[in-house]
Design an enzyme around this catalytic site. Structure first.
Site, mmCIF file in Angstrom:
data_model
loop_
_atom_site.group_PDB
_atom_site.id
_atom_site.type_symbol
_atom_site.label_atom_id
_atom_site.label_comp_id
_atom_site.label_asym_id
_atom_site.label_seq_id
_atom_site.Cartn_x
_atom_site.Cartn_y
_atom_site.Cartn_z
ATOM 1 N N ALA A 66 0.871 -1.173 0.000
ATOM 2 C CA ALA A 66 0.000 0.000 0.000
ATOM 3 C C ALA A 66 0.908 1.223 0.000
ATOM 4 O O ALA A 66 2.047 1.156 0.471
ATOM 5 C CB ALA A 66 -0.877 -0.011 1.247
ATOM 6 N N GLY A 112 0.569 -4.979 0.921
ATOM 7 C CA GLY A 112 -0.618 -5.039 0.056
ATOM 8 C C GLY A 112 -0.337 -5.713 -1.281
ATOM 9 O O GLY A 112 -1.260 -6.236 -1.911
ATOM 10 N N GLU A 115 -0.626 -9.294 -0.517
ATOM 11 C CA GLU A 115 -2.053 -9.529 -0.250
ATOM 12 C C GLU A 115 -2.855 -9.553 -1.558
ATOM 13 O O GLU A 115 -3.790 -10.328 -1.709
ATOM 14 C CB GLU A 115 -2.580 -8.457 0.715
ATOM 15 C CG GLU A 115 -2.002 -8.650 2.124
ATOM 16 C CD GLU A 115 -2.283 -7.482 3.057
ATOM 17 O OE1 GLU A 115 -1.969 -6.329 2.690
ATOM 18 O OE2 GLU A 115 -2.827 -7.713 4.151
ATOM 19 N N GLU A 135 4.551 -5.245 7.366
ATOM 20 C CA GLU A 135 3.771 -4.206 8.062
ATOM 21 C C GLU A 135 4.224 -3.949 9.494
ATOM 22 O O GLU A 135 4.244 -2.801 9.939
ATOM 23 C CB GLU A 135 2.277 -4.567 8.055
ATOM 24 C CG GLU A 135 1.576 -4.322 6.726
ATOM 25 C CD GLU A 135 1.705 -5.476 5.750
ATOM 26 O OE1 GLU A 135 2.523 -6.381 5.988
ATOM 27 O OE2 GLU A 135 0.968 -5.464 4.739
HETATM 28 N N1 COA Z 1 4.568 3.127 -0.603
HETATM 29 C C1 COA Z 1 4.951 4.277 -1.151
HETATM 30 N N2 COA Z 1 6.074 4.422 -1.891
HETATM 31 C C2 COA Z 1 6.831 3.335 -2.073
HETATM 32 C C3 COA Z 1 6.492 2.094 -1.519
HETATM 33 C C4 COA Z 1 5.295 1.989 -0.758
HETATM 34 N N3 COA Z 1 4.881 0.853 -0.230
HETATM 35 N N4 COA Z 1 7.449 1.190 -1.861
HETATM 36 C C5 COA Z 1 8.344 1.868 -2.605
HETATM 37 N N5 COA Z 1 7.978 3.158 -2.735
HETATM 38 C C6 COA Z 1 8.678 4.223 -3.443
HETATM 39 C C7 COA Z 1 9.863 4.757 -2.676
HETATM 40 O O1 COA Z 1 9.460 5.707 -1.712
HETATM 41 C C8 COA Z 1 10.670 5.351 -3.789
HETATM 42 O O2 COA Z 1 10.082 6.593 -4.147
HETATM 43 P P1 COA Z 1 11.036 7.902 -4.403
HETATM 44 O O3 COA Z 1 11.934 7.499 -5.553
HETATM 45 O O4 COA Z 1 10.064 8.983 -4.768
HETATM 46 O O5 COA Z 1 11.794 8.113 -3.135
HETATM 47 C C9 COA Z 1 10.436 4.411 -4.953
HETATM 48 O O6 COA Z 1 9.223 3.718 -4.643
HETATM 49 C C10 COA Z 1 11.542 3.391 -5.131
HETATM 50 O O7 COA Z 1 11.713 2.700 -3.906
HETATM 51 P P2 COA Z 1 13.124 2.583 -3.153
HETATM 52 O O8 COA Z 1 12.833 2.352 -1.705
HETATM 53 O O9 COA Z 1 14.000 3.722 -3.508
HETATM 54 O O10 COA Z 1 13.700 1.261 -3.824
HETATM 55 P P3 COA Z 1 14.742 0.250 -3.184
HETATM 56 O O11 COA Z 1 15.154 -0.648 -4.288
HETATM 57 O O12 COA Z 1 15.795 0.955 -2.434
HETATM 58 O O13 COA Z 1 13.898 -0.615 -2.105
HETATM 59 C C11 COA Z 1 11.985 -1.847 -1.317
HETATM 60 C C12 COA Z 1 12.855 -1.447 -2.526
HETATM 61 C C13 COA Z 1 10.776 -2.604 -1.862
HETATM 62 C C14 COA Z 1 12.787 -2.737 -0.392
HETATM 63 C C15 COA Z 1 11.546 -0.574 -0.576
HETATM 64 O O14 COA Z 1 10.978 0.326 -1.513
HETATM 65 C C16 COA Z 1 10.512 -0.819 0.495
HETATM 66 O O15 COA Z 1 10.852 -1.311 1.570
HETATM 67 N N6 COA Z 1 9.240 -0.423 0.240
HETATM 68 C C17 COA Z 1 8.186 -0.511 1.223
HETATM 69 C C18 COA Z 1 7.726 -1.925 1.421
HETATM 70 C C19 COA Z 1 6.659 -1.987 2.479
HETATM 71 O O16 COA Z 1 6.908 -1.765 3.649
HETATM 72 N N7 COA Z 1 5.446 -2.313 2.053
HETATM 73 C C20 COA Z 1 4.348 -2.499 2.946
HETATM 74 C C21 COA Z 1 3.526 -1.259 3.024
HETATM 75 S S1 COA Z 1 2.188 -1.474 4.157
#
Ligand code: COA
Length: 260
Positions: A66, A112, A115, A135
Site C-alpha cells: 500500500a 498489500g 495480499e 507491516e
Molecule cells: N509506498 C509508497 N512508496 C513506495 C512504496 C510503498 N509501499 N514502496 C516503494 N515506494 C517508493 C519509494 O518511496 C521510492 O520513491 P522515491 O523514488 O520517490 O523516493 C520508490 O518507490 C523506489 O523505492 P526505493 O525504496 O528507492 O527502492 P529500493 O530498491 O531501495 O527498495 C523496497 C525497494 C521494496 C525494499 C523498498 O521500496 C521498500 O521497503 N518499500 C516498502 C515496502 C513496504 O513496507 N510495504 C508495505 C507497506 S504497508
C-alpha cells in the site's frame, strides 16, 4: 475506459492487467485501488475475457505494498476504514471474480502487494521475486487480508514467522511453502502465465465460475463448503456448457464452450 495507473491488454480471451506506477514500485495508492476495482468489475462482465493475469510494470516490482505516504497521519477510524474499503473494493472482489485470476509476481510483492497476489486464484513468480508482509516493521499489521490468506496458503507457523519477522522470502522459498505455484525466469513469466491461461480457456467458463464459488467456500467462515459444492454442482446441469461438454465427449470431438 482509460486508466491512469493501469494498462489493460485483451487478447485471445486473456486480459493482462498491469499496475503501472513503476517509479513507486507499483505501490497501491487509493487511486490505483479504485481503478483496479473498476477494471475488475468491467472485466468480469466482458464476454471477450475468460482469464485475467495481473502483474506489475517494470522488472523490479509486482507491487511494493500500500502507498505508505497516504496513511501516515491516519487515526484508528481512518485506518479501519482503509482496511474495510480495501477488502470490499479490491481484495475480496478479486477473489470472488467469476473468472480465474493469475498473479504474475514479477518482483517485490510486499504488504498489500503480497495480499493482492494472495487474492488471485493462482500465483506464478519470477526468480527475482521477493515476497513478504513487512507491516509490523512500520507499526501496523497486514490489513488487506494478509493475516487470513497467508496461513491458508502456507500454514499458521510459517505465516506467523513471516508476519512477526517482517522479512521477505525468496521466490524459491515461496514455491517450497506453496505460496506460489511455480517459479520461472523473469523473461518467461508472462508467457508461462498465458500458457496456463490457455489450458484454462479450453474448459467451460461456466463450470469454472461455479468451481471458484465452491473453492472460496472452503475458506469462508460460517458456510458449509460441502453444501456449497452440492449447490454449485447442481447449477452446472442447467448450463449450455454442460450439454456441450458431455455431447462433445460422446461424439468424440472437442467441445465448443459458449460460457452459458
Ligand atoms: N509506498 C509508497 N512508496 C513506495 C512504496 C510503498 N509501499 N514502496 C516503494 N515506494 C517508493 C519509494 O518511496 C521510492 O520513491 P522515491 O523514488 O520517490 O523516493 C520508490 O518507490 C523506489 O523505492 P526505493 O525504496 O528507492 O527502492 P529500493 O530498491 O531501495 O527498495 C523496497 C525497494 C521494496 C525494499 C523498498 O521500496 C521498500 O521497503 N518499500 C516498502 C515496502 C513496504 O513496507 N510495504 C508495505 C507497506 S504497508
Amino acid at each position: 475506459m482509460a486508466y491512469k495507473n493501469l494498462l489493460i491488454d485483451i487478447e485471445n480471451g486473456i486480459a493482462l492487467v498491469t499496475i503501472n506506477r513503476p517509479d513507486k514500485l507499483n505501490a497501491l495508492n487509493i487511486e490505483t485501488i479504485a481503478e483496479l476495482s473498476e477494471a475488475l468489475g468491467s472485466l468480469d462482465k466482458d464476454t471477450s475475457v475468460n482469464v485475467l493475469i495481473i502483474t506489475g510494470s517494470g522488472e523490479k516490482a509486482f507491487v511494493a505494498g500500500a502507498d505508505i505516504s497516504e496513511f501516515t497521519n491516519f487515526n484508528p477510524e481512518q485506518g479501519k476504514k482503509m482496511s474495510a474499503d480495501g477488502h470490499v473494493k479490491l481484495f475480496d472482489k478479486m477473489e470472488k471474480m467469476t473468472k480465474p485470476v493469475i498473479a504474475a509476481v514479477n518482483g517485490f510483492a510486499l504488504g498489500g502487494g503480497l495480499e493482492l497476489a494472495m487474492s488471485a486464484h493462482i500465483r506464478i513468480a519470477s526468480d527475482n521475486a521477493k515476497l513478504g508482509l513487512p507491516e509490523v516493521s512500520l507499526g501496523v499489521i497486514p490489513g488487506y487480508g494478509g493475516t487470513q490468506r497467508l496461513p491458508q496458503l502456507v500454514g499458521k507457523g510459517r505465516a506467523a514467522e513471516m508476519i512477526f519477522t517482517a522479512q521477505m522470502i525468496s521466490a524459491a522459498d515461496a514455491e517450497k511453502y506453496g505460496l506460489v505455484n511455480r517459479v520461472v525466469a523473469q523473461a518467461d513469466l508472462i508467457t508461462t502465465c498465458k500458457e496456463l491461461a490457455g489450458k484454462i480457456l479450453k474448459n467451460s467458463p461456466t463450470a469454472i465460475s461455479h468451481a471458484i464459488v465452491s473453492l472460496n467456500a472452503a475458506f469462508t467462515d460460517g458456510v458449509n463448503g460441502f453444501h456449497i459444492e452440492i449447490e454449485e454442482f447442481g447449477k452446472c446441469f442447467d448450463s449450455g456448457d454442460f450439454k456441450e461438454g458431455t455431447a462433445a465427449f460422446l461424439e468424440k470431438r472437442k467441445p465448443d464452450f459458449k460460457g452459458n
